[in-house]
Design a protein around this motif. Structure first.
Motif, PDB file in Angstrom:
ATOM      1  N   LYS A  22      -5.130  -1.083  37.014  1.00 25.76           N
ATOM      2  CA  LYS A  22      -3.788  -0.562  37.272  1.00 25.76           C
ATOM      3  C   LYS A  22      -3.169  -0.170  35.935  1.00 25.76           C
ATOM      4  O   LYS A  22      -3.044  -0.987  35.030  1.00 25.76           O
ATOM      5  CB  LYS A  22      -2.922  -1.594  37.978  1.00 25.76           C
ATOM      6  N   ALA A  23      -2.771   1.101  35.838  1.00 28.10           N
ATOM      7  CA  ALA A  23      -2.221   1.643  34.606  1.00 28.10           C
ATOM      8  C   ALA A  23      -0.733   1.929  34.757  1.00 28.10           C
ATOM      9  O   ALA A  23      -0.272   2.352  35.813  1.00 28.10           O
ATOM     10  CB  ALA A  23      -2.949   2.930  34.228  1.00 28.10           C
ATOM     11  N   TYR A  25       1.932   4.468  33.032  1.00 28.02           N
ATOM     12  CA  TYR A  25       2.043   5.650  32.172  1.00 28.02           C
ATOM     13  C   TYR A  25       3.512   5.918  31.900  1.00 28.02           C
ATOM     14  O   TYR A  25       4.277   6.226  32.816  1.00 28.02           O
ATOM     15  CB  TYR A  25       1.382   6.859  32.824  1.00 28.02           C
ATOM     16  N   ARG A  33       3.123  13.610  33.758  1.00 27.72           N
ATOM     17  CA  ARG A  33       2.935  12.437  34.628  1.00 27.72           C
ATOM     18  C   ARG A  33       2.091  12.808  35.841  1.00 27.72           C
ATOM     19  O   ARG A  33       1.186  12.060  36.230  1.00 27.72           O
ATOM     20  CB  ARG A  33       4.287  11.861  35.062  1.00 27.72           C
ATOM     21  N   VAL A  36      -1.707  13.308  34.861  1.00 22.96           N
ATOM     22  CA  VAL A  36      -2.404  12.043  34.631  1.00 22.96           C
ATOM     23  C   VAL A  36      -2.558  11.269  35.940  1.00 22.96           C
ATOM     24  O   VAL A  36      -3.617  10.693  36.209  1.00 22.96           O
ATOM     25  CB  VAL A  36      -1.693  11.211  33.543  1.00 22.96           C
ATOM     26  N   LYS A  37      -1.525  11.270  36.755  1.00 22.22           N
ATOM     27  CA  LYS A  37      -1.608  10.587  38.054  1.00 22.22           C
ATOM     28  C   LYS A  37      -2.771  11.136  38.872  1.00 22.22           C
ATOM     29  O   LYS A  37      -3.549  10.378  39.464  1.00 22.22           O
ATOM     30  CB  LYS A  37      -0.302  10.756  38.820  1.00 22.22           C
ATOM     31  N   LEU A  40      -6.169   9.964  37.366  1.00 27.09           N
ATOM     32  CA  LEU A  40      -6.448   8.558  37.652  1.00 27.09           C
ATOM     33  C   LEU A  40      -6.783   8.355  39.126  1.00 27.09           C
ATOM     34  O   LEU A  40      -7.637   7.532  39.471  1.00 27.09           O
ATOM     35  CB  LEU A  40      -5.268   7.684  37.245  1.00 27.09           C
ATOM     36  N   ILE A  45      -8.037   4.632  39.969  1.00 27.35           N
ATOM     37  CA  ILE A  45      -7.264   3.756  39.088  1.00 27.35           C
ATOM     38  C   ILE A  45      -5.820   3.758  39.577  1.00 27.35           C
ATOM     39  O   ILE A  45      -5.218   4.823  39.761  1.00 27.35           O
ATOM     40  CB  ILE A  45      -7.348   4.211  37.619  1.00 27.35           C
ATOM     41  N   TYR A  47      -1.791   3.429  39.609  1.00 25.55           N
ATOM     42  CA  TYR A  47      -0.901   4.140  38.700  1.00 25.55           C
ATOM     43  C   TYR A  47       0.557   3.824  39.023  1.00 25.55           C
ATOM     44  O   TYR A  47       0.962   3.828  40.178  1.00 25.55           O
ATOM     45  CB  TYR A  47      -1.162   5.631  38.863  1.00 25.55           C
ATOM     46  N   GLU A  48       1.310   3.567  37.988  1.00 32.36           N
ATOM     47  CA  GLU A  48       2.772   3.447  38.083  1.00 32.36           C
ATOM     48  C   GLU A  48       3.318   4.236  36.913  1.00 32.36           C
ATOM     49  O   GLU A  48       2.711   4.284  35.840  1.00 32.36           O
ATOM     50  CB  GLU A  48       3.185   1.979  37.983  1.00 32.36           C
ATOM     51  N   GLU A  49       4.470   4.854  37.089  1.00 31.73           N
ATOM     52  CA  GLU A  49       5.019   5.646  36.000  1.00 31.73           C
ATOM     53  C   GLU A  49       6.372   5.128  35.552  1.00 31.73           C
ATOM     54  O   GLU A  49       7.145   4.607  36.342  1.00 31.73           O
ATOM     55  CB  GLU A  49       5.127   7.119  36.382  1.00 31.73           C
ATOM     56  N   PHE A  65       0.051  -4.975  34.883  1.00 39.80           N
ATOM     57  CA  PHE A  65      -0.771  -3.810  34.599  1.00 39.80           C
ATOM     58  C   PHE A  65      -1.939  -4.237  33.720  1.00 39.80           C
ATOM     59  O   PHE A  65      -1.855  -5.233  33.006  1.00 39.80           O
ATOM     60  CB  PHE A  65       0.042  -2.725  33.874  1.00 39.80           C
TER      61      PHE A  65
END
Length: 149
Positions: A22-23, A25, A33, A36-37, A40, A45, A47-49, A65
């Motif tokens: 879990k990333a 960004y 954003r 990259v989302k 991933l 992977i 993803y949270e921003e 994360f």
């Protein structure tokens, strides 16, 4: 053209899902954003921003994360300051892997990122394979108990 990564190759999509990375960004540009989302998401992977430095720091406070990806140049609190604040924490989140993503190629930028506490730096526009390679390498380096079977 073949990409030759200095890090081990990323796992296949099934492997990335199996280890459930879990990333977070932190990036002020909504297009970056989204890009990259999408990258991933291809390999599963999570993803949270964070839309800026303070938002990203708040998300890190309230969620778990495996890695932080942070833009270098943001208004207000930039990526170097976000990195310093994470490293100054007194809990286990202080050691989370951090990868800075930037379009800045100026002299001393990579060293400034390392000095702030980042493990790696990627240049924009970031390509999918180097991004996934960096994430997997840093997460596995920080968590050797994760199994990539």
């Amino acid at each position: 053209m073949t990409y030759h990564s200095p890090t081990p190759p990323a796992p296949e999509a099934d492997d990335a899902q199996a280890i459930q990375i879990k990333a977070l960004y932190i990036e002020d540009d909504p297009i970056n954003r989204l890009v990259v989302k999408d990258m991933l998401g291809v390999v599963g992977i999570g993803y949270e921003e964070g839309v800026d430095g303070p938002d990203g720091i708040a998300k890190l406070e309230h969620d778990e994360f495996d890695i932080v990806l942070v833009d270098l140049r943001m208004p207000g609190i930039d990526g170097l300051e976000v990195t310093r604040r994470i490293r100054a924490r007194s809990d286990s989140k202080a050691t989370i892997p951090i990868v800075v993503i930037t379009a800045d190629t100026g002299a001393g930028i990579k060293q400034a990122c390392v000095d702030a506490g980042a493990q790696d730096m990627l240049l924009k526009p970031v390509a999918m394979q180097p991004l996934i390679d960096a994430i997997c390498f840093q997460v596995l380096e920080a968590n050797p108990e994760m199994d990539m079977i």
